[in-house]
Design a protein around this motif. Structure first.
Motif, PDB file in Angstrom:
ATOM      1  N   LEU A  42       0.830  -1.209   0.000  1.00 13.55           N
ATOM      2  CA  LEU A  42       0.000   0.000   0.000  1.00 13.55           C
ATOM      3  C   LEU A  42       0.864   1.258   0.000  1.00 13.55           C
ATOM      4  N   LEU A  43       2.079   1.148   0.515  1.00  9.26           N
ATOM      5  CA  LEU A  43       3.007   2.285   0.534  1.00  9.26           C
ATOM      6  C   LEU A  43       3.313   2.788  -0.871  1.00  9.26           C
ATOM      7  N   TYR A  44       3.233   1.909  -1.858  1.00 11.46           N
ATOM      8  CA  TYR A  44       3.630   2.267  -3.225  1.00 11.46           C
ATOM      9  C   TYR A  44       2.425   2.487  -4.138  1.00 11.46           C
ATOM     10  N   MET A  45       1.230   2.440  -3.576  1.00 12.93           N
ATOM     11  CA  MET A  45       0.025   2.667  -4.361  1.00 12.93           C
ATOM     12  C   MET A  45      -0.216   4.176  -4.494  1.00 12.93           C
ATOM     13  N   PRO A  46      -0.613   4.650  -5.667  1.00 18.24           N
ATOM     14  CA  PRO A  46      -0.943   6.079  -5.816  1.00 18.24           C
ATOM     15  C   PRO A  46      -2.043   6.474  -4.825  1.00 18.24           C
ATOM     16  N   GLN A  47      -1.967   7.679  -4.309  1.00 19.58           N
ATOM     17  CA  GLN A  47      -2.893   8.115  -3.268  1.00 19.58           C
ATOM     18  C   GLN A  47      -4.356   8.005  -3.703  1.00 19.58           C
ATOM     19  N   ARG A  48      -4.641   8.389  -4.923  1.00 22.19           N
ATOM     20  CA  ARG A  48      -6.028   8.325  -5.397  1.00 22.19           C
ATOM     21  C   ARG A  48      -6.547   6.889  -5.369  1.00 22.19           C
ATOM     22  N   ILE A  86       3.110   2.434   7.756  1.00 22.08           N
ATOM     23  CA  ILE A  86       1.930   1.812   7.160  1.00 22.08           C
ATOM     24  C   ILE A  86       0.660   2.400   7.762  1.00 22.08           C
ATOM     25  N   LYS A  87       0.662   2.585   9.088  1.00 20.27           N
ATOM     26  CA  LYS A  87      -0.521   3.142   9.747  1.00 20.27           C
ATOM     27  C   LYS A  87      -0.871   4.511   9.170  1.00 20.27           C
ATOM     28  N   GLU A  88       0.128   5.373   9.052  1.00 21.34           N
ATOM     29  CA  GLU A  88      -0.132   6.713   8.526  1.00 21.34           C
ATOM     30  C   GLU A  88      -0.575   6.655   7.063  1.00 21.34           C
ATOM     31  N   CYS A  89       0.024   5.739   6.329  1.00 20.12           N
ATOM     32  CA  CYS A  89      -0.337   5.558   4.916  1.00 20.12           C
ATOM     33  C   CYS A  89      -1.824   5.226   4.782  1.00 20.12           C
ATOM     34  N   VAL A  90      -2.308   4.329   5.621  1.00 15.79           N
ATOM     35  CA  VAL A  90      -3.708   3.904   5.567  1.00 15.79           C
ATOM     36  C   VAL A  90      -4.631   4.988   6.121  1.00 15.79           C
ATOM     37  N   LEU A  91      -4.294   5.524   7.293  1.00 16.13           N
ATOM     38  CA  LEU A  91      -5.173   6.475   7.966  1.00 16.13           C
ATOM     39  C   LEU A  91      -5.316   7.789   7.202  1.00 16.13           C
ATOM     40  N   SER A  92      -4.293   8.141   6.430  1.00 17.55           N
ATOM     41  CA  SER A  92      -4.353   9.392   5.666  1.00 17.55           C
ATOM     42  C   SER A  92      -5.230   9.262   4.418  1.00 17.55           C
ATOM     43  N   ALA A  93      -5.657   8.033   4.099  1.00 15.47           N
ATOM     44  CA  ALA A  93      -6.441   7.811   2.882  1.00 15.47           C
ATOM     45  C   ALA A  93      -7.920   7.580   3.184  1.00 15.47           C
ATOM     46  N   ILE A  94      -8.317   7.688   4.453  1.00 14.18           N
ATOM     47  CA  ILE A  94      -9.710   7.467   4.807  1.00 14.18           C
ATOM     48  C   ILE A  94     -10.321   8.761   5.358  1.00 14.18           C
ATOM     49  N   SER A  95     -11.607   8.760   5.585  1.00 12.37           N
ATOM     50  CA  SER A  95     -12.277   9.970   6.055  1.00 12.37           C
ATOM     51  C   SER A  95     -11.841  10.311   7.486  1.00 12.37           C
ATOM     52  N   ALA A 145      -7.955  -3.583  -9.123  1.00  6.12           N
ATOM     53  CA  ALA A 145      -6.965  -3.318 -10.173  1.00  6.12           C
ATOM     54  C   ALA A 145      -7.264  -4.131 -11.421  1.00  6.12           C
ATOM     55  N   THR A 146      -7.685  -5.378 -11.236  1.00  2.69           N
ATOM     56  CA  THR A 146      -8.021  -6.235 -12.369  1.00  2.69           C
ATOM     57  C   THR A 146      -9.181  -5.668 -13.168  1.00  2.69           C
ATOM     58  N   SER A 147     -10.127  -5.039 -12.479  1.00  2.70           N
ATOM     59  CA  SER A 147     -11.270  -4.435 -13.161  1.00  2.70           C
ATOM     60  C   SER A 147     -10.956  -3.034 -13.693  1.00  2.70           C
ATOM     61  N   GLY A 148      -9.707  -2.588 -13.507  1.00  2.00           N
ATOM     62  CA  GLY A 148      -9.285  -1.303 -14.051  1.00  2.00           C
ATOM     63  C   GLY A 148      -9.662  -0.093 -13.233  1.00  2.00           C
ATOM     64  N   GLN A 149     -10.099  -0.285 -11.983  1.00  2.00           N
ATOM     65  CA  GLN A 149     -10.556   0.846 -11.178  1.00  2.00           C
ATOM     66  C   GLN A 149      -9.425   1.554 -10.428  1.00  2.00           C
ATOM     67  N   ILE A 150      -8.368   0.822 -10.106  1.00  2.00           N
ATOM     68  CA  ILE A 150      -7.240   1.431  -9.401  1.00  2.00           C
ATOM     69  C   ILE A 150      -5.927   0.941  -9.994  1.00  2.00           C
ATOM     70  N   ILE A 151      -4.846   1.593  -9.597  1.00  2.00           N
ATOM     71  CA  ILE A 151      -3.492   1.183  -9.981  1.00  2.00           C
ATOM     72  C   ILE A 151      -2.799   0.654  -8.725  1.00  2.00           C
ATOM     73  N   LEU A 152      -2.211  -0.514  -8.825  1.00  2.00           N
ATOM     74  CA  LEU A 152      -1.608  -1.118  -7.624  1.00  2.00           C
ATOM     75  C   LEU A 152      -0.343  -0.422  -7.166  1.00  2.00           C
ATOM     76  N   LYS A 153       0.557  -0.189  -8.108  1.00  2.00           N
ATOM     77  CA  LYS A 153       1.848   0.364  -7.697  1.00  2.00           C
ATOM     78  C   LYS A 153       2.305   1.434  -8.672  1.00  2.00           C
ATOM     79  N   GLU A 154       2.961   2.434  -8.131  1.00  2.00           N
ATOM     80  CA  GLU A 154       3.690   3.379  -8.962  1.00  2.00           C
ATOM     81  C   GLU A 154       5.164   3.159  -8.672  1.00  2.00           C
TER      82      GLU A 154
END
Length: 345
Positions: A251-257, A282-291, A329-338
């Protein structure tokens, strides 16, 4: 509307002609110009019957033919040959109908149309990235036609894989697409067959994807150990497998969007469990992406240490997040890694 019975009359030979055969004989004798103008007075079923009769029509002597077309004497030429009836009736049809109507009556596209149904279904199961890479080498008009035949959801994913500077041109061609001629359809058919074959070959030989699927079920420490062991045998194999592996820590390497889209679709209790024992990064990575509200709830839950922590439950929660990411990602909705930033020397 012209009726076959209009060509009535008694038997003209030892083997009488049917009404449809008489119609076919008259049309063949008239020549393309005049006969083509008469075709519009027949129904499609009548035309199909005439075509079938023309292709098996027996040789007709001129005197017998004269009796059939006595009302058209000015248009009849003595000695008209009826040996190549199939080719002659096709010429007449082409003079009076559009190419698409002729193709429909002669059944030229029937085989390809039934084949089309299967190849588009098979393409819909392929990797949009692979299909996009293949089509990027094709002419824009060919790409536009192929995209227009795909299921819209899959075609959209493939379009996004094409170079930015070509998309507008391809979309414009698709919007203004006209009826494809049989010759062009034949050329495209060959390319689509090659694409399907390439997809099948890629799927059959893609052992790295299968290995990655297995590793995606494991924990990071187990995956690292396996990759290290594999590297002692083949660095090339590791390079093929590693990009296809996605673990919770990635998740650290996934684009923020993409991260926002993913994590806001995961249940709060699963996210909380996945973060138990995780690094602060990892905690900050996850928590910064939620409401903000969900973040406060999860932080509050994490602050309370459970009496006992079951490592298996943590692993299952992390795997659930990773598997959801792979699905999206398989359905084309997100990108796994940048691409990971280059590490400082």
């Amino acid at each position: 509307m012209m009726d076959f019975e209009d060509f009535g009359g008694g038997a003209l030979s030892t083997k009488p002609l049917s009404q449809a055969e008489k119609a076919a004989a008259v049309l063949l004798a008239m020549g393309k110009g005049v006969a083509g103008k008469l075709l519009k007075y027949f129904t499609q079923s009548e035309l199909q019957n005439i075509i079938a009769c023309a292709q098996g029509l027996r040789s007709i002597p001129p005197d017998e033919l004269l009796e059939l077309v006595n009302e058209f004497e000015d248009l009849f030429t003595e000695g008209t040959g009826l040996m190549d009836n199939a080719a002659a009736i096709e010429d007449i049809l082409e003079a009076g109908l559009t190419p698409e109507e002729v193709d429909g009556l002669l059944g030229r596209r029937t085989g390809f149309e039934s084949y089309e149904a299967s190849i588009w279904d098979r393409l819909g199961e392929a990797d949009p990235v692979f299909v996009g890479q293949f089509l990027s080498r094709e002419h824009p008009q060919t790409v536009a036609y192929i995209l227009s035949q795909m299921p819209s959801s899959f075609g959209a994913k493939v379009l996004l894989q094409l170079p930015d500077n070509r998309r507008a041109d391809i979309m414009n061609r698709a919007v203004n697409m006209k009826e494809v001629s049989p010759k062009a359809a034949e050329i495209i058919e060959k390319r689509v067959m090659e694409l399907v074959a390439a997809v099948d070959a890629e799927r059959a030989s893609n052992g790295s994807a299968k290995v990655a699927e297995l590793m995606n079920e494991l924990e990071k420490s187990q995956v690292d150990t396996l990759l290290t062991s594999l590297e002692t045998i083949s660095k090339e194999a590791v390079n093929k497998v590693r990009p296809k592996i996605f673990l919770f820590e990635d998740l650290l390497y996934m684009p923020q969007r993409s991260r926002v889209l993913l994590l806001n679709d995961v249940a709060a209790d699963v996210l909380t469990m996945s973060l138990r024992g995780a690094s602060e990064e990892i905690k900050e990575c996850v928590l910064s992406a939620i409401s903000p509200r969900q973040r406060r709830m999860i932080e509050s839950d994490l602050a309370v240490q459970p009496a006992s922590l079951n490592p298996r439950e943590v692993a299952m929660a992390r795997r659930a997040v990773a598997q959801e990411a792979i699905r999206l990602a398989t359905s084309g909705q997100i990108i796994l890694k940048e691409e990971k930033p280059a590490e400082a020397a």
